[in-house]
Design a protein around this motif. Structure first.
Motif, mmCIF file in Angstrom:
data_model
loop_
_atom_site.group_PDB
_atom_site.id
_atom_site.type_symbol
_atom_site.label_atom_id
_atom_site.label_comp_id
_atom_site.label_asym_id
_atom_site.label_seq_id
_atom_site.Cartn_x
_atom_site.Cartn_y
_atom_site.Cartn_z
ATOM 1 N N PHE A 62 5.523 10.425 -1.233
ATOM 2 C CA PHE A 62 4.727 9.070 -0.972
ATOM 3 C C PHE A 62 5.314 8.218 0.299
ATOM 4 O O PHE A 62 6.421 8.477 0.330
ATOM 5 C CB PHE A 62 4.780 8.422 -2.428
ATOM 6 C CG PHE A 62 6.315 7.882 -2.875
ATOM 7 C CD1 PHE A 62 6.669 6.665 -2.446
ATOM 8 C CD2 PHE A 62 6.963 8.532 -3.648
ATOM 9 C CE1 PHE A 62 7.797 6.606 -3.056
ATOM 10 C CE2 PHE A 62 8.085 8.298 -4.254
ATOM 11 C CZ PHE A 62 8.663 7.029 -3.553
ATOM 12 N N GLU A 63 4.420 7.494 0.792
ATOM 13 C CA GLU A 63 4.913 6.737 1.714
ATOM 14 C C GLU A 63 4.389 5.198 1.622
ATOM 15 O O GLU A 63 3.172 4.959 1.346
ATOM 16 C CB GLU A 63 4.570 7.341 3.077
ATOM 17 C CG GLU A 63 4.609 6.275 4.312
ATOM 18 C CD GLU A 63 3.977 6.970 5.415
ATOM 19 O OE1 GLU A 63 4.514 8.139 5.973
ATOM 20 O OE2 GLU A 63 3.160 6.564 6.216
ATOM 21 N N ILE A 64 5.362 4.116 1.503
ATOM 22 C CA ILE A 64 4.920 2.655 1.246
ATOM 23 C C ILE A 64 4.839 2.203 2.801
ATOM 24 O O ILE A 64 5.584 2.226 3.610
ATOM 25 C CB ILE A 64 6.094 2.272 0.609
ATOM 26 C CG1 ILE A 64 6.532 3.086 -0.772
ATOM 27 C CG2 ILE A 64 5.852 0.745 0.140
ATOM 28 C CD1 ILE A 64 7.797 2.517 -1.469
ATOM 29 N N SER A 124 -0.563 11.670 -8.983
ATOM 30 C CA SER A 124 -1.154 10.589 -10.014
ATOM 31 C C SER A 124 -1.419 9.416 -8.899
ATOM 32 O O SER A 124 -0.870 8.984 -7.722
ATOM 33 C CB SER A 124 -0.731 10.353 -11.341
ATOM 34 O OG SER A 124 0.915 9.935 -10.737
ATOM 35 N N ASP A 125 -1.930 8.231 -9.640
ATOM 36 C CA ASP A 125 -2.235 6.944 -8.784
ATOM 37 C C ASP A 125 -0.463 6.496 -8.143
ATOM 38 O O ASP A 125 0.117 6.116 -9.123
ATOM 39 C CB ASP A 125 -2.699 5.883 -9.631
ATOM 40 C CG ASP A 125 -3.205 4.665 -9.018
ATOM 41 O OD1 ASP A 125 -2.704 4.437 -7.757
ATOM 42 O OD2 ASP A 125 -3.644 3.862 -9.472
ATOM 43 N N PRO A 126 -0.596 6.111 -7.138
ATOM 44 C CA PRO A 126 0.607 5.909 -6.423
ATOM 45 C C PRO A 126 1.059 4.223 -6.810
ATOM 46 O O PRO A 126 2.067 3.730 -6.535
ATOM 47 C CB PRO A 126 0.668 6.240 -4.845
ATOM 48 C CG PRO A 126 -0.761 6.221 -4.501
ATOM 49 C CD PRO A 126 -1.456 6.582 -5.904
ATOM 50 N N VAL A 131 8.327 3.443 4.722
ATOM 51 C CA VAL A 131 9.292 4.317 4.008
ATOM 52 C C VAL A 131 8.763 5.486 3.443
ATOM 53 O O VAL A 131 7.801 5.429 2.346
ATOM 54 C CB VAL A 131 10.083 3.456 2.983
ATOM 55 C CG1 VAL A 131 10.973 4.529 2.499
ATOM 56 C CG2 VAL A 131 10.794 2.306 3.964
ATOM 57 N N ARG A 132 8.985 6.595 3.817
ATOM 58 C CA ARG A 132 8.401 7.958 3.295
ATOM 59 C C ARG A 132 9.517 8.597 2.389
ATOM 60 O O ARG A 132 10.252 8.788 2.964
ATOM 61 C CB ARG A 132 7.806 8.680 4.192
ATOM 62 C CG ARG A 132 7.238 10.018 3.811
ATOM 63 C CD ARG A 132 6.898 10.956 5.052
ATOM 64 N NE ARG A 132 6.565 12.318 4.556
ATOM 65 C CZ ARG A 132 5.071 12.630 4.570
ATOM 66 N NH1 ARG A 132 4.184 11.609 4.552
ATOM 67 N NH2 ARG A 132 4.933 13.800 4.280
ATOM 68 N N VAL A 133 9.270 8.981 1.397
ATOM 69 C CA VAL A 133 10.215 9.683 0.430
ATOM 70 C C VAL A 133 9.632 11.131 0.091
ATOM 71 O O VAL A 133 8.499 11.178 -0.393
ATOM 72 C CB VAL A 133 10.244 8.850 -1.181
ATOM 73 C CG1 VAL A 133 11.212 9.674 -2.000
ATOM 74 C CG2 VAL A 133 10.772 7.436 -0.756
ATOM 75 N N GLU A 134 10.294 11.980 0.477
ATOM 76 C CA GLU A 134 10.253 13.582 0.595
ATOM 77 C C GLU A 134 11.048 14.214 -0.742
ATOM 78 O O GLU A 134 11.976 13.762 -0.608
ATOM 79 C CB GLU A 134 10.125 14.107 1.600
ATOM 80 C CG GLU A 134 9.152 13.676 2.687
ATOM 81 C CD GLU A 134 9.537 14.254 3.949
ATOM 82 O OE1 GLU A 134 10.242 15.126 4.159
ATOM 83 O OE2 GLU A 134 8.731 13.901 4.962
ATOM 84 N N MET A 135 10.585 14.649 -1.940
ATOM 85 C CA MET A 135 11.060 15.213 -3.051
ATOM 86 C C MET A 135 10.699 16.805 -3.047
ATOM 87 O O MET A 135 9.532 17.430 -2.836
ATOM 88 C CB MET A 135 10.673 14.783 -4.327
ATOM 89 C CG MET A 135 10.852 13.011 -4.220
ATOM 90 S SD MET A 135 9.813 12.120 -5.260
ATOM 91 C CE MET A 135 8.273 11.986 -4.157
ATOM 92 N N PRO A 179 0.796 -1.245 0.088
ATOM 93 C CA PRO A 179 -0.051 0.095 0.158
ATOM 94 C C PRO A 179 0.858 1.390 0.051
ATOM 95 O O PRO A 179 2.075 1.290 0.670
ATOM 96 C CB PRO A 179 -0.894 0.096 1.195
ATOM 97 C CG PRO A 179 -0.863 -1.632 1.704
ATOM 98 C CD PRO A 179 0.554 -1.848 1.210
ATOM 99 N N VAL A 180 0.399 2.306 -0.748
ATOM 100 C CA VAL A 180 1.189 3.586 -0.888
ATOM 101 C C VAL A 180 0.218 4.632 -0.568
ATOM 102 O O VAL A 180 -0.779 4.608 -1.113
ATOM 103 C CB VAL A 180 1.929 3.849 -2.219
ATOM 104 C CG1 VAL A 180 2.798 5.027 -2.375
ATOM 105 C CG2 VAL A 180 2.595 2.583 -2.718
ATOM 106 N N LYS A 181 0.496 5.744 0.177
ATOM 107 C CA LYS A 181 -0.045 6.776 0.238
ATOM 108 C C LYS A 181 0.700 8.010 -0.280
ATOM 109 O O LYS A 181 2.063 7.987 -0.749
ATOM 110 C CB LYS A 181 -0.309 7.286 1.709
ATOM 111 C CG LYS A 181 -1.225 6.264 2.562
ATOM 112 C CD LYS A 181 -1.357 6.903 4.142
ATOM 113 C CE LYS A 181 -0.254 7.158 4.755
ATOM 114 N NZ LYS A 181 -0.543 7.450 6.285
ATOM 115 N N GLU A 182 -0.063 8.958 -0.947
ATOM 116 C CA GLU A 182 0.901 10.282 -1.631
ATOM 117 C C GLU A 182 0.402 11.523 -1.215
ATOM 118 O O GLU A 182 -0.713 11.713 -0.587
ATOM 119 C CB GLU A 182 0.824 9.858 -3.046
ATOM 120 C CG GLU A 182 -0.655 10.288 -3.816
ATOM 121 C CD GLU A 182 -1.773 9.324 -3.517
ATOM 122 O OE1 GLU A 182 -2.858 9.788 -3.706
ATOM 123 O OE2 GLU A 182 -1.604 8.289 -2.691
#
Length: 486
Positions: free
Chosen positions: A371-373, A348-350, A430-434, A340-343
């Protein structure tokens, strides 16, 4: 007169007789001529397994040594206490088939040994029992955390493990609570696995000269091997990517290699020359040791090519010990695929990020996107890899991860942001911030080792019960029957 030997000295005191001297069968009252069945009757008339085991236990009692008769299929044995542990006497079929007359948690006699192990740390056992009772009084969603802590205080308290099964099946139990509670076990196991040891021991090896059986005996340190040909080789398969710290070879006499090459098979499947005879250190004069330093490349196999012996013995090569000091690692895999991914809003669709293909594209649609996995399990994270759309990289990337509701850890990426190493730190999210630009990705892959809650509990059981096979298998079955899903 030695209490530590009394349990082994009683067999000479009773003659084993199915029939007494008058031919009367042991199953009849007349066998003992209607006199009281006591130590003197057994000594004078005889008996079978029940008489021998009961008398042995009684003799132990006379010396203040705990003992009790126990049952086995069509047989009576006994257990007695010596040097801090329980031992089987007059044994016919081992602990696995033995039923106790004086029971602990269950009737199987091997639980006596587990109770003994628990009470060696009496303070820890008492505390774990108090926690077990508190767990029954606590809110259902809090019981697992209490009981999991109790298994740490005293892993040999079998009753705690039985209650733990009900606690983890509680519908209101939060996933984060389970993850928080199990993290110390994963960290402890990783620390244990990181210790340098002989990783060649009991591994598979092949050699046309020394033979597979000979190499097996050598690596298990049960025997030596020798070879009659001047040109020889052998290969050892570690089964996992491994870090080699040092190789030690103990030769027999002068039957030693003076010219040889050492090759290592890397994770790419290719052999590379890593050491030769020019790199070794020799210690001793006769029956010498050869020492070779390790190397950095993760290695799955090593191959020795022996080209020339010292030439002073019948056998060019004879090895007494072969030791590889190092650390074995698990194979990292994709732990993010299909998770599951949140964004950030507006992206768009994660799902396209973790669908395992590069044919779909995720757009952040913002100067600051994220986004966060949810990895759903505790994962030891090796790295996270990014597959950017051409010309759509951000200016900065930050990776934030944590286990359950624990503290955040973070790593900053370095341009070109293709892979961020995470040093096998643990995380369940895991959260990725850009930042900067309009990030677009074909996909992302978090690589690491995934641990289910059930497997983590099995780790804990295995570490505690390695000397109690029957109980270990019982608890494995109990864990497998848990309905909890990560």
């Amino acid at each position: 007169d030695n209490p530590n030997k009394i349990g082994d000295t009683n067999f000479k005191m009773i003659n084993y007789k199915l029939n007494n001297d008058d031919g009367i069968f042991i199953g009849l009252l007349e066998y003992y001529y209607y006199i009281p069945i006591c130590l003197k009757a057994w000594h004078d008339i005889g008996g079978v397994c029940g008489s021998i085991s009961t008398m042995s236990a009684g003799m132990c009692h006379a010396y203040g040594v705990p003992a009790t008769p126990v049952g086995q299929p069509r047989h009576c044995a006994y257990v007695w206490y010596r040097d801090g542990n329980w031992h089987l006497g007059n044994d016919n079929s081992g602990w696995g088939t033995t039923i106790g007359q004086q029971n602990t948690w269950r009737s199987e006699a091997y639980f006596i040994r587990v109770m003994n192990e628990a009470q060696k740390n009496l303070e820890g056992y008492r505390l774990s029992e108090k926690m077990r009772i508190i767990g029954r009084l606590a809110n259902p969603e809090d019981r697992f955390e209490i009981l999991e802590d109790a298994t740490t205080e005293c892993p040999y308290n079998f009753a705690v493990w039985l209650d733990l099964k009900g606690a983890i099946n509680e519908p209101n139990l939060q996933k984060q609570t389970v993850q928080n509670a199990l993290l110390p076990t994963v960290l402890k196991q990783r620390e244990k696995e990181a210790q340098v040891s002989d990783i060649a021991k009991e591994k598979n090896a092949t050699s046309q000269c020394f033979g597979a059986d000979g190499m097996k005996s050598l690596l298990e340190q049960r025997g030596a091997v020798s070879c009659d040909t001047q040109i020889a080789d052998f290969e050892i398969d570690f089964g996992k990517p491994s870090t080699i710290k040092e190789i030690k070879i103990h030769w027999i006499g002068w039957s030693m290699a003076v010219v040889y090459d050492v090759f290592a098979l890397g994770e790419d499947g290719n052999y590379v020359l890593v050491r030769t005879h020019n790199d070794h250190r020799l210690v001793g004069w006769y029956n010498m040791w050869t020492y070779l330093d390790g190397w950095d490349m993760k290695t799955t196999k090593i191959k020795f090519e022996l080209k020339k012996g010292a030439g002073r013995e019948k056998h060019p090569y004879a090895i007494w010990r072969f030791i590889v000091m190092g650390v074995c690692h698990d194979f990292p895999g994709d732990v993010s695929k299909g998770k599951p991914v949140k964004e950030n809003p507006g992206s768009s669709d994660p799902v396209t990020l973790v669908d395992g293909t590069n044919s779909t594209i995720w757009n952040g649609n913002s100067e600051t996107s994220w986004f966060e996995i949810n990895l759903k399990r505790i994962c030891a994270l090796d790295n996270i890899e990014f597959f950017w759309v051409d010309g759509a990289k951000p200016e900065n990337v930050k990776v934030v991860y944590k286990v359950g509701s624990g503290q955040d850890a973070q790593k900053l990426g370095e341009d070109p942001f293709e892979k961020v190493p995470l040093s096998m730190d643990c995380g369940t999210t895991v959260r990725v911030e850009m930042f900067g630009g309009n990030a677009a990705l074909k996909g992302v892959k978090a690589c690491g080792i995934s641990h289910t809650a059930k497997n983590i509990l099995k780790m804990k059981v295995s570490n505690a019960y390695k000397d109690f096979y029957n109980v270990e298998m019982f608890l494995y079955t109990s864990i497998n029957n848990m309905t909890y899903e990560d």
